[in-house]
Design a protein around this motif. Structure first.
Motif, PDB file in Angstrom:
ATOM      1  N   GLY A 171      49.408  34.846  39.607  1.00  0.00           N
ATOM      2  CA  GLY A 171      48.133  35.858  39.443  1.00  0.00           C
ATOM      3  C   GLY A 171      48.060  36.189  37.946  1.00  0.00           C
TER       4      GLY A 171
ATOM      5  N   GLY B  41      53.259  27.030  44.778  1.00  0.00           N
ATOM      6  CA  GLY B  41      52.356  26.804  45.576  1.00  0.00           C
ATOM      7  C   GLY B  41      52.579  25.723  46.664  1.00  0.00           C
TER       8      GLY B  41
ATOM      9  N   THR C 233      56.920  34.113  42.104  1.00  0.00           N
ATOM     10  CA  THR C 233      56.028  33.081  42.016  1.00  0.00           C
ATOM     11  C   THR C 233      54.396  33.618  42.226  1.00  0.00           C
ATOM     12  OG1 THR C 233      57.585  31.483  43.117  1.00  0.00           O
ATOM     13  CG2 THR C 233      55.385  30.977  43.078  1.00  0.00           C
ATOM     14  N   GLN C 234      54.324  34.653  43.265  1.00  0.00           N
ATOM     15  CA  GLN C 234      52.906  35.017  43.172  1.00  0.00           C
ATOM     16  C   GLN C 234      52.529  35.762  41.905  1.00  0.00           C
ATOM     17  OE1 GLN C 234      51.001  33.882  45.817  1.00  0.00           O
ATOM     18  NE2 GLN C 234      53.091  32.810  46.279  1.00  0.00           N
ATOM     19  N   ASP C 235      53.350  36.393  41.451  1.00  0.00           N
ATOM     20  CA  ASP C 235      53.052  37.112  40.057  1.00  0.00           C
ATOM     21  C   ASP C 235      52.807  36.262  39.035  1.00  0.00           C
ATOM     22  OD1 ASP C 235      53.494  39.599  41.412  1.00  0.00           O
ATOM     23  OD2 ASP C 235      55.617  39.655  40.583  1.00  0.00           O
TER      24      ASP C 235
ATOM     25  N   TRP D   9      59.763  34.303  45.985  1.00  0.00           N
ATOM     26  CA  TRP D   9      58.451  34.081  46.334  1.00  0.00           C
ATOM     27  C   TRP D   9      57.460  35.179  45.813  1.00  0.00           C
ATOM     28  CZ3 TRP D   9      54.931  37.053  49.137  1.00  0.00           C
ATOM     29  CH2 TRP D   9      53.762  36.507  49.618  1.00  0.00           C
ATOM     30  N   SER D  10      57.939  36.344  45.777  1.00  0.00           N
ATOM     31  CA  SER D  10      57.180  37.268  45.269  1.00  0.00           C
ATOM     32  C   SER D  10      56.761  37.199  43.448  1.00  0.00           C
ATOM     33  CB  SER D  10      57.761  38.685  45.421  1.00  0.00           C
ATOM     34  OG  SER D  10      57.053  39.735  44.719  1.00  0.00           O
TER      35      SER D  10
END
Length: 545
Positions: A161, A196, A156-158, A153-154
């Motif tokens: 971003g 997402g 994916t956020q990177d 999940w981390s």
């Protein structure tokens, strides 16, 4: 009592855990075979319906074992309170014999040093260690995979971003849903994907945007929009969570593989229908492979490309759309999925041992049974110790306080069997007077007459027969009294039993590690004199088989 109760609880928990694990494995296999057969026989099913079937099967393989093992669910608080209630109930019953129990331990020292007690403790300790080990392995495996989910999940956020926004106006101008979805270019991925959960985003590899033709990009975007329309990102998350919790079931890998493959095929079919040209869409997939195909980093998303072998299967499926019609539709998929649920649930739940939970009584009653069994074992242990110490007054006190004189103690048998084994005729008489059953057997310890015959205790055997002992009683694993007397070479006992109508031809089939074996008084005789006597009484000369 508490030690025995908790030993029983540990045993029940170990049995329950192992039962659920085994149920998961064989029921998952049954569901897997059933779905494979359905998809093979119904070849015209669309990939959308096949995905639905495999997803239903995955969820069902997780829920069904739990439903079949615990048909009437109870809360953990109720379980704990039920066992506690049973313990309190037993304590109230046994208060009157606590001082007597201590006296036995102090004077005879038999219980504290008894081999049976140490065996039970060792078995309980081993079960407890195994239970803890299984739980630690399961928890560790689950925790490790949950940590992997957090890391994914981390990542994916990177990726989101670090993605570069690409105007969607240049692609799929006539498809309004694209305008609601972000299209991001990323240099850190090698395959298009949807990421997402609340606000889906399409991540597109930068090299594909730069090297592919506009038509190829449009076709691939249709595929990704298919994932968004189908809410595949949520189903992918459900798969990940199930795999985290039940990672020890290897069959889930097959379920997930089929779901992932048919999910991509379903989106391929969606994209091919949108473009109206299956061949053009298939060519776009091939063009994408030429640019590069590698595994994506660990992310929370639905990736378009994973393995080349699957890609070739997908291309064949796309081209096959032009030559055949497929059964498709959400209603049909749901109907087949529901049929699968009903069919497998009926088969499994009908064969489930409901008598264990719910149908013969509430969980409170079951907990009481556990405590009662533990109490009986405690009483049997005290009675056996009193018999060994020749303490008739203690035996009478225990029986007056509710102890069951016919409860077998593993490794020793009933108090009457113990008395016979010691050759204590007076104790045998007293125990029968107090209600001991001369026919009460104990697995591995025979019955009173079998022990008397094996030890050549003719006076005791005569007493037992007068009190109603069955001369030809068979105890599994211990045969009959006559077979035991013949095997031990007790000719006088053999003659005594035969004179009391023992059947000289009554044999028993025994299953040993080396195979089944037929045992009779003749083929078990340890001397020729016994064989000659048995033949004279009508025995058939049978060999061990």
């Amino acid at each position: 009592m508490a030690n025995s109760t908790y030993a029983s609880v540990i045993s029940e928990l170990f049995h329950c855990l192992s039962e659920i694990v085994v149920a998961h494995l064989w029921q998952s296999l049954m569901i897997l075979v059933l779905i494979a057969a359905m998809t093979h026989l119904l070849k015209r099913l669309s990939a959308d319906i096949k995905t639905s079937l495999w997803m239903h099967g995955l969820v069902l393989s997780i829920l069904l074992p739990v439903l079949s093992s615990v048909f009437i669910p109870q809360s953990p608080d109720l379980v704990a309170s039920s066992i506690k209630f049973a313990e309190i109930q037993h304590d109230e019953v046994s208060l009157s014999i606590q001082s007597q129990n201590k006296q036995i331990r102090a004077e005879s020292g038999l219980i504290q040093g008894s081999d049976v007690g140490s065996i039970v403790q060792n078995e309980t300790r081993v079960l407890a260690y195994l239970l803890v080990l299984l739980l630690v392995i399961m928890i560790f495996g689950t925790a490790k995979r949950l940590v992997g989910l957090v890391i994914a999940w981390s990542s994916t956020q990177d990726l989101i971003g670090g993605g570069i926004r690409v105007p969607t106006a240049r692609y799929l101008k006539d498809y309004p849903q694209l305008g609601k979805t972000k299209l991001l270019k990323s240099y850190d991925i090698t395959s298009p994907m949807v990421v997402g959960y609340m606000e889906p985003v399409i991540l597109f590899p930068a090299n594909l945007l730069e090297d592919l033709e506009a038509q190829d990009i449009e076709n691939i975007l249709y595929h990704e929009l298919g994932h968004i329309k189908r809410s595949d990102i949520w189903f992918s998350l459900l798969q990940r969570l199930i795999t985290c919790l039940f990672w020890w079931n290897p069959l889930l890998t097959i379920f997930n593989k089929q779901i992932n493959l048919n999910r991509e095929l379903a989106c391929d079919e969606f994209a091919a229908r949108q473009t109206g040209d299956s061949s053009s869409y298939a060519q776009s997939l091939l063009n994408s492979v030429k640019v590069g195909l590698e595994h994506n980093p660990l992310v929370h998303g639905v990736s378009m490309f994973n393995k080349k072998k699957q890609l070739f299967i997908r291309i064949e499926g796309i081209l096959d759309m032009e030559n055949s019609s497929h059964l498709r539709g959400k209603k049909l998929g749901s109907l087949l999925g529901l049929s699968l649920v009903v069919l497998t649930s009926t088969v499994v739940l009908q064969s489930a041992p409901f008598a264990k939970v719910g149908l013969e009584g509430s969980l409170v009653e079951q907990a009481s049974h556990i405590a009662t069994d533990a109490m009986n074992q405690d009483d049997a242990e005290l009675l056996v110790a009193a018999v060994q110490a020749n303490r008739i007054s203690v035996i009478e006190s225990l029986i007056n306080d509710g102890a069951n004189i016919n409860t077998p103690l593993f490794g020793d048998g009933t108090p009457l069997i113990v008395a016979v084994r010691k050759g204590n005729l007076a104790m045998v008489e007293k125990l029968i007077e107090l209600g001991a059953n001369p026919n009460q057997a104990s697995r591995g310890d025979g019955n009173p007459l079998i022990i008397a015959a094996a030890r050549n205790e003719q006076d005791i055997a005569e007493l037992l027969l007068r009190q109603g002992a069955e001369v030809d009683a068979i105890v599994k694993g211990d045969e009959t009294a006559l077979i035991n007397a013949s095997r031990r070479g007790h000719l006088d006992m053999v003659k005594f039993l035969v004179s009391n109508n023992a059947d000289v031809n009554l044999g028993v089939k025994v299953n040993e590690m080396r195979g089944s074996e037929y045992r009779s008084p003749y083929n078990q005789a340890s001397s020729q004199k016994i064989r000659d006597y048995l033949v004279s009484e009508g025995a058939e000369a049978q060999a061990a088989m």
